[in-house]
Design an enzyme around this catalytic site. Structure first.
Site, PDB file in Angstrom:
ATOM      1  N   LYS A 161      -7.114  18.700  18.607  1.00  0.00           N
ATOM      2  CA  LYS A 161      -8.095  17.729  18.143  1.00  0.00           C
ATOM      3  C   LYS A 161      -9.288  18.370  17.452  1.00  0.00           C
ATOM      4  O   LYS A 161      -9.881  17.784  16.550  1.00  0.00           O
ATOM      5  CB  LYS A 161      -8.545  16.837  19.299  1.00  0.00           C
ATOM      6  CG  LYS A 161      -7.422  15.937  19.793  1.00  0.00           C
ATOM      7  CD  LYS A 161      -7.936  14.725  20.528  1.00  0.00           C
ATOM      8  CE  LYS A 161      -6.796  13.748  20.785  1.00  0.00           C
ATOM      9  NZ  LYS A 161      -7.246  12.514  21.438  1.00  0.00           N
ATOM     10  N   LYS A 241       6.625  10.098  17.701  1.00  0.00           N
ATOM     11  CA  LYS A 241       6.573   9.177  18.825  1.00  0.00           C
ATOM     12  C   LYS A 241       5.916   7.871  18.391  1.00  0.00           C
ATOM     13  O   LYS A 241       5.072   7.844  17.500  1.00  0.00           O
ATOM     14  CB  LYS A 241       5.778   9.786  19.987  1.00  0.00           C
ATOM     15  CG  LYS A 241       6.473  10.932  20.686  1.00  0.00           C
ATOM     16  CD  LYS A 241       5.818  11.252  22.017  1.00  0.00           C
ATOM     17  CE  LYS A 241       4.383  11.679  21.868  1.00  0.00           C
ATOM     18  NZ  LYS A 241       3.792  12.075  23.170  1.00  0.00           N
ATOM     19  N   LYS A 244      -0.073   3.965  19.038  1.00  0.00           N
ATOM     20  CA  LYS A 244      -1.016   2.903  18.683  1.00  0.00           C
ATOM     21  C   LYS A 244      -1.725   3.186  17.371  1.00  0.00           C
ATOM     22  O   LYS A 244      -2.111   2.263  16.646  1.00  0.00           O
ATOM     23  CB  LYS A 244      -2.074   2.758  19.778  1.00  0.00           C
ATOM     24  CG  LYS A 244      -1.566   2.233  21.094  1.00  0.00           C
ATOM     25  CD  LYS A 244      -2.698   2.183  22.102  1.00  0.00           C
ATOM     26  CE  LYS A 244      -2.188   1.769  23.469  1.00  0.00           C
ATOM     27  NZ  LYS A 244      -3.259   1.773  24.475  1.00  0.00           N
TER      28      LYS A 244
END
Length: 375
Positions: A161, A241, A244
């Site tokens: 990140k 995958k 959202k």
């Protein structure tokens, strides 16, 4: 503690490099129930009443089908396997990324409604909001003082990140220490995690040992419960995958999608130019993703699903998959709608769960403070 977007912690799509110890534990796994296996077999003399499960999920709105099949379904099963189970909506973790306060409040209630609708039962587990138990943050600080910077720097959450944003907050950097505090605060013995969370759980194990060696035996070393459920892939890009945050709006099926939404999304799912339905994840990832999804929602094996699909082309098979998904999710969708309309009930469940969690956390922190020298 998942798919990544559930402990905790389903929205962390991370790569994992298991060390020798972690790999050994993985190989030594046993199967306590259908969907999970424990990476270390508990001692035969261990009192079941002393075994405790902890996991958490970030309040990022309504979960998707991958979250449900990869983690939440197993969470429900664990309520029958263990006498003490805690599930936390980890709002402290969520603010490592910018959050709109009002949206966060609503997302916490949406997640509570979703968990209850999926089968989390406050009579068999403790469901609570992380931030109402201040001991999480206090223990995080103490454990952070026992953690080296190089140890955190090499964990996948920070590496991934911080590169994405070219910088990272202190909160993001110490995120795994808070995860460890979440687990150790309740003396959890088992933590359901995805493979991408193994390294973070190993930090919790290491910190339990470090604290115990320095201040005396207090924390058990938590064991991982790794899900054996096949990961649900994106309907539009089966190399990724289901997520959202996928920019392709037809790639992800949410638990609140209507039957019409589900049919449309599966109809738009990527397949290939071969009409026969086969299972070949490497050669035919799109069709194989539908087969895996069909097997997961129906409780059948891949072999049984292929027998059902015999003689169907992929277009007609998509209708069969849609029917199975709708049948599985429709009761959950309707229950989420009902619970969302009863805000008072959701707040009451979280308040009661928070009180129970504090009653478990307070004596542990009292002992921690005493051993560290604060009291």
């Amino acid at each position: 503690m998942g798919h990544r977007t559930c402990c905790v912690w389903f929205n962390m799509a991370l790569s994992v490099r298991m060390n020798v110890r972690g790999l050994y534990r993985f190989i030594q796994g046993i199967s306590p129930h259908k969907r999970l296996f424990c990476t270390e077999q508990p001692p035969k003399t261990q009192d079941p009443s002393l075994m405790r499960v902890f996991s958490g999920i970030q309040p990022t709105g309504v979960p998707h089908l991958g979250n449900y099949l990869g983690a939440l379904e197993s969470w429900v099963s664990l309520q029958n396997e263990y006498s003490s189970v805690l599930y936390s909506i980890v709002d402290l973790h969520s603010i490592t990324q910018p959050q709109d306060p009002q949206l966060l409040r609503e997302s916490i209630l949406d997640m509570a409604a979703s968990l209850l609708a999926c089968g989390i039962d406050p009579a068999r587990s403790i469901l609570f909001q992380q931030s109402v138990v201040s001991e999480h943050a206090e223990l995080c600080w103490i454990l952070g003082c026992l953690t080296s910077m190089p140890r955190l720097r090499h964990l996948p959450q920070w590496k991934m990140k911080s590169k994405q944003k070219n910088e990272g907050s202190v909160g993001l950097y110490t995120y795994p220490v808070l995860q460890a505090a979440d687990i150790l605060l309740y003396k959890a013995t088992h933590v359901p995690v995805g493979e991408d969370q193994v390294q973070h759980l190993e930090l919790a194990q290491d910190l339990a040992r470090i604290f115990n060696n320095k201040y005396g035996e207090l924390f058990p070393e938590p064991r991982a419960l790794l899900s054996s459920t096949r990961k649900v892939k994106s309907l539009r890009d089966p190399s990724c995958k289901m997520s959202k945050s996928d920019p392709q709006k037809f790639a992800t099926i949410f638990l609140t999608d209507t039957p019409e939404d589900i049919v449309f999304k599966i109809r738009r799912a990527v397949t290939d130019f071969t009409s026969e339905v086969t299972f070949d994840p490497e050669g035919r990832p799109g069709v194989s993703n539908l087969v895996s999804l069909h097997a997961a929602v129906s409780g059948l094996t891949v072999e049984d699903v292929l027998i059902q699909a015999r003689g169907l082309d992929t277009g007609k098979y998509k209708s069969l998959v849609s029917e199975a998904v709708v049948q599985r999710l429709q009761p959950i969708r309707l229950e989420i709608q009902r619970l969302r309309a009863d805000r008072g009930h959701l707040l009451s469940v979280l308040a009661e769960g928070g009180a129970k969690a504090r009653s478990l956390a307070a004596p542990v922190m009292t002992e921690v403070r005493k051993r560290v020298g604060f009291s």
